[in-house]
Design a protein around this motif. Structure first.
Motif, PDB file in Angstrom:
ATOM      1  N   VAL A  41       0.853  -1.188   0.000  1.00 43.06           N
ATOM      2  CA  VAL A  41       0.000   0.000   0.000  1.00 43.06           C
ATOM      3  C   VAL A  41       0.892   1.243   0.000  1.00 43.06           C
ATOM      4  N   PRO A  42       0.792   2.119  -0.988  1.00 44.61           N
ATOM      5  CA  PRO A  42       1.565   3.369  -0.971  1.00 44.61           C
ATOM      6  C   PRO A  42       1.125   4.248   0.200  1.00 44.61           C
ATOM      7  N   LEU A  43       2.082   4.929   0.821  1.00 45.25           N
ATOM      8  CA  LEU A  43       1.789   5.803   1.952  1.00 45.25           C
ATOM      9  C   LEU A  43       2.133   7.248   1.609  1.00 45.25           C
ATOM     10  N   ALA A  44       1.236   8.158   1.950  1.00 52.76           N
ATOM     11  CA  ALA A  44       1.481   9.589   1.783  1.00 52.76           C
ATOM     12  C   ALA A  44       2.041  10.152   3.082  1.00 52.76           C
ATOM     13  N   ASP A  45       2.831  11.202   2.969  1.00 53.97           N
ATOM     14  CA  ASP A  45       3.488  11.832   4.117  1.00 53.97           C
ATOM     15  C   ASP A  45       2.687  13.070   4.533  1.00 53.97           C
ATOM     16  N   PHE A  46       2.181  13.056   5.771  1.00 53.96           N
ATOM     17  CA  PHE A  46       1.546  14.250   6.327  1.00 53.96           C
ATOM     18  C   PHE A  46       2.665  15.136   6.853  1.00 53.96           C
ATOM     19  N   PHE A  47       2.996  16.158   6.099  1.00 51.33           N
ATOM     20  CA  PHE A  47       4.126  17.023   6.421  1.00 51.33           C
ATOM     21  C   PHE A  47       3.600  18.385   6.849  1.00 51.33           C
ATOM     22  N   LEU A  48       3.974  18.793   8.061  1.00 50.52           N
ATOM     23  CA  LEU A  48       3.556  20.088   8.582  1.00 50.52           C
ATOM     24  C   LEU A  48       4.770  20.742   9.223  1.00 50.52           C
ATOM     25  N   GLY A  49       5.735  21.120   8.367  1.00 53.07           N
ATOM     26  CA  GLY A  49       7.002  21.637   8.863  1.00 53.07           C
ATOM     27  C   GLY A  49       7.973  20.533   9.208  1.00 53.07           C
ATOM     28  N   THR A  50       7.445  19.366   9.494  1.00 52.29           N
ATOM     29  CA  THR A  50       8.244  18.174   9.746  1.00 52.29           C
ATOM     30  C   THR A  50       7.384  16.962   9.392  1.00 52.29           C
ATOM     31  N   ASP A  51       8.018  15.806   9.211  1.00 58.51           N
ATOM     32  CA  ASP A  51       7.259  14.590   8.902  1.00 58.51           C
ATOM     33  C   ASP A  51       6.482  14.172  10.146  1.00 58.51           C
ATOM     34  N   LEU A  52       5.163  14.077  10.017  1.00 62.21           N
ATOM     35  CA  LEU A  52       4.334  13.758  11.173  1.00 62.21           C
ATOM     36  C   LEU A  52       3.759  12.344  11.121  1.00 62.21           C
ATOM     37  N   GLN A  53       3.067  12.019  10.034  1.00 68.85           N
ATOM     38  CA  GLN A  53       2.383  10.740   9.910  1.00 68.85           C
ATOM     39  C   GLN A  53       2.482  10.260   8.463  1.00 68.85           C
ATOM     40  N   TRP A  54       2.308   8.954   8.289  1.00 70.72           N
ATOM     41  CA  TRP A  54       2.198   8.377   6.960  1.00 70.72           C
ATOM     42  C   TRP A  54       0.878   7.619   6.905  1.00 70.72           C
ATOM     43  N   PHE A  55       0.137   7.778   5.822  1.00 69.65           N
ATOM     44  CA  PHE A  55      -1.190   7.184   5.740  1.00 69.65           C
ATOM     45  C   PHE A  55      -1.465   6.666   4.337  1.00 69.65           C
ATOM     46  N   GLY A  56      -2.393   5.704   4.248  1.00 71.80           N
ATOM     47  CA  GLY A  56      -2.733   5.106   2.958  1.00 71.80           C
ATOM     48  C   GLY A  56      -4.204   4.753   2.895  1.00 71.80           C
ATOM     49  N   ASN A  57      -4.629   4.240   1.738  1.00 71.35           N
ATOM     50  CA  ASN A  57      -6.054   3.982   1.499  1.00 71.35           C
ATOM     51  C   ASN A  57      -6.435   2.531   1.769  1.00 71.35           C
ATOM     52  N   ILE A  58      -7.610   2.384   2.370  1.00 74.33           N
ATOM     53  CA  ILE A  58      -8.321   1.121   2.402  1.00 74.33           C
ATOM     54  C   ILE A  58      -9.677   1.382   1.757  1.00 74.33           C
ATOM     55  N   THR A  59     -10.475   0.355   1.525  1.00 71.42           N
ATOM     56  CA  THR A  59     -11.853   0.572   1.103  1.00 71.42           C
ATOM     57  C   THR A  59     -12.773  -0.123   2.097  1.00 71.42           C
ATOM     58  N   VAL A  60     -13.947   0.465   2.286  1.00 70.51           N
ATOM     59  CA  VAL A  60     -14.934  -0.084   3.207  1.00 70.51           C
ATOM     60  C   VAL A  60     -16.285  -0.118   2.496  1.00 70.51           C
ATOM     61  N   GLY A  61     -17.012  -1.223   2.670  1.00 73.36           N
ATOM     62  CA  GLY A  61     -18.382  -1.294   2.179  1.00 73.36           C
ATOM     63  C   GLY A  61     -18.543  -1.934   0.824  1.00 73.36           C
ATOM     64  N   THR A  62     -19.830  -2.064   0.416  1.00 70.24           N
ATOM     65  CA  THR A  62     -20.219  -2.604  -0.882  1.00 70.24           C
ATOM     66  C   THR A  62     -21.292  -1.709  -1.499  1.00 70.24           C
ATOM     67  N   PRO A  63     -21.004  -1.015  -2.605  1.00 71.61           N
ATOM     68  CA  PRO A  63     -19.710  -0.947  -3.291  1.00 71.61           C
ATOM     69  C   PRO A  63     -18.664  -0.253  -2.416  1.00 71.61           C
ATOM     70  N   PRO A  64     -17.379  -0.476  -2.704  1.00 70.07           N
ATOM     71  CA  PRO A  64     -16.323   0.042  -1.828  1.00 70.07           C
ATOM     72  C   PRO A  64     -16.215   1.562  -1.861  1.00 70.07           C
ATOM     73  N   GLN A  65     -15.989   2.137  -0.671  1.00 67.90           N
ATOM     74  CA  GLN A  65     -15.730   3.562  -0.525  1.00 67.90           C
ATOM     75  C   GLN A  65     -14.303   3.728  -0.009  1.00 67.90           C
ATOM     76  N   ASN A  66     -13.541   4.636  -0.602  1.00 68.13           N
ATOM     77  CA  ASN A  66     -12.166   4.873  -0.163  1.00 68.13           C
ATOM     78  C   ASN A  66     -12.145   5.554   1.196  1.00 68.13           C
TER      79      ASN A  66
END
Length: 403
Positions: A50-75
């Motif tokens: 899963v690719p992770l995006a960097d939450f950057f706010l003056g410094t690296d804070l968090q890394w996050f990525g996508n899952i899907t939930v439901g039918t049909p899937p929602q990101n």
């Protein structure tokens, strides 16, 4: 369940010729259920990344990525949080979640409302600012739905819809948190039951490098140098990813305070480093006497920004590998500053905050092995950028290799 079919032919044991008038023999069909282990071997799932995006706010804070939930899937975008065990994310039931993408349970044919409500208060926040009281709090409603990650799907997964959140969460570019604790739970447990290996790996990088990723069910050997060094988590750690450390050192030096054994918690959902006050003071004393508590934000420390580049601040945390040999994980000097204080841009906040009287870890009760007063430590930003990490649930160990 996979079924294998066996043919059982009943024949006479007499060694005689069969005439044209012989009575036809009966062929009986009998089903045989394959052993569970064989079933898993045949149905084993391949690892996914899963690719992770960097939450950057003056410094690296968090890394996050996508899952899907439901039918049909929602990101749904989430922080994959080794410091918690549940899945919670913003929903259309939340009037205070306007800055995040919201999941609409009414649009999912597989969603089942659990009907239970609860409140969760976090002891560490999203940014590097300290937690004060209940300023990081979520109100949740239980449910189940299909959760998919990287194309792998786990039906009827337990989850929580955020119905209210405090203002501190407004800055989040992601919708929620996916717990990745030391015991397989939620969607991860569902995938493990389908044959996915019970481990995952993190490659988090500075914003300038990019291409951060989470590999679920495997290890990406192209992302690190040399061999992985594994250490076992304590037998009484429960859901908590932690290792025992016999000592810390700063710039090659240590003290009686830093030589004390402590449990180090590895929490990918926490942006800063937290130590009890006595430990934080001992570390800073070996870096510079000019690093002092920043009284405007209790628990933080600061120093004039123009002095940061002049300070050696190498922090070594010692651990014991599974083969009994010692090894260090190192926070380099480049991680000392997490950026200027908003109220005074001439003063930079340093990476370690003082945090005493622990009662919650990622919104959960404090683990038993910490309740006795053991020292403890949370981190993501300052250390994980320099190591590839493997979180092996099945063997209850964490592996590290330099990147």
């Amino acid at each position: 369940m996979l079924h294998l079919f066996a043919l059982c032919l009943l024949v006479s044991t007499n060694d005689v010729l069969v005439s044209a008038q012989a009575v036809p023999q009966t062929i009986q069909l009998q089903s045989r259920i394959a052993p569970a282990a064989a079933t898993l071997r045949r149905r084993a799932l391949n690892p996914v990344t899963v690719p992770l995006a960097d939450f950057f706010l003056g410094t690296d804070l968090q890394w996050f990525g996508n899952i899907t939930v439901g039918t049909p899937p929602q990101n749904v975008s989430v922080v994959f949080d080794t410091g918690s065990s549940t899945l919670e994310f913003a929903s259309t039931l939340c009037a205070t979640c306007s800055n995040q993408v919201q999941f609409d349970s009414k649009k999912s044919s597989t969603f089942v409302d659990g009907g239970d409500t609860s409140t969760i208060t976090f002891s560490t926040g999203v940014g590097v600012d300290p937690v004060v009281g209940d300023n990081y709090q979520l109100t949740l409603r239980s449910g189940t739905d299909t959760v998919a990650v990287g194309g792998l799907s786990a039906p009827a997964t337990d989850l929580f819809l955020i119905t209210k959140q405090t203002a501190k969460f407004d800055i989040n570019p992601f919708s929620g948190i996916q717990g990745m604790s030391a015991r397989a739970q939620g969607f991860f447990a569902g995938l493990v039951q389908q044959g996915l290996p019970s481990l995952f790996s993190l490659y988090v990088t500075p914003k300038a490098v990019g291409n951060a990723e989470l590999t679920i069910g495997g290890i990406d050997t192209t992302k690190f140098k040399g061999a992985l060094t594994y250490a076992s988590i304590p037998a009484d750690a429960g859901d908590t990813w932690s290792l025992e450390s016999p000592q810390l050192s700063v710039n090659g030096k240590t003290t009686s305070v830093l030589k004390a054994k402590r449990n180090i918690i590895f929490d990918s959902g926490t942006s800063n480093v937290l130590f009890p006050t006595a430990t934080a003071n001992a570390i800073y004393a070996l870096i510079s006497e000019k690093i002092t508590p920043h009284t405007a934000e209790p628990g933080t420390y600061g120093i004039a920004c123009d002095l940061i580049s002049t300070l050696p601040a190498v922090i070594d945390i010692e651990f014991t590998a599974q083969d009994g040999s010692p090894f260090n994980l190192t926070i380099p000097s480049s991680e000392l500053s997490v950026g200027p204080f908003t109220a005074d841009p001439t003063v930079c906040q340093t990476l370690i905050n003082a945090f005493d009287g622990l009662s919650l870890v990622g919104g959960r009760s404090e683990p038993d092995f910490l309740a006795s007063g053991s020292d403890s430590y949370w981190h993501i930003r300052s250390l994980f950028k320099h190591y590839y990490s493997v979180w092996d649930v099945s063997k209850q160990r964490i592996g590290f290799a330099a990147v």
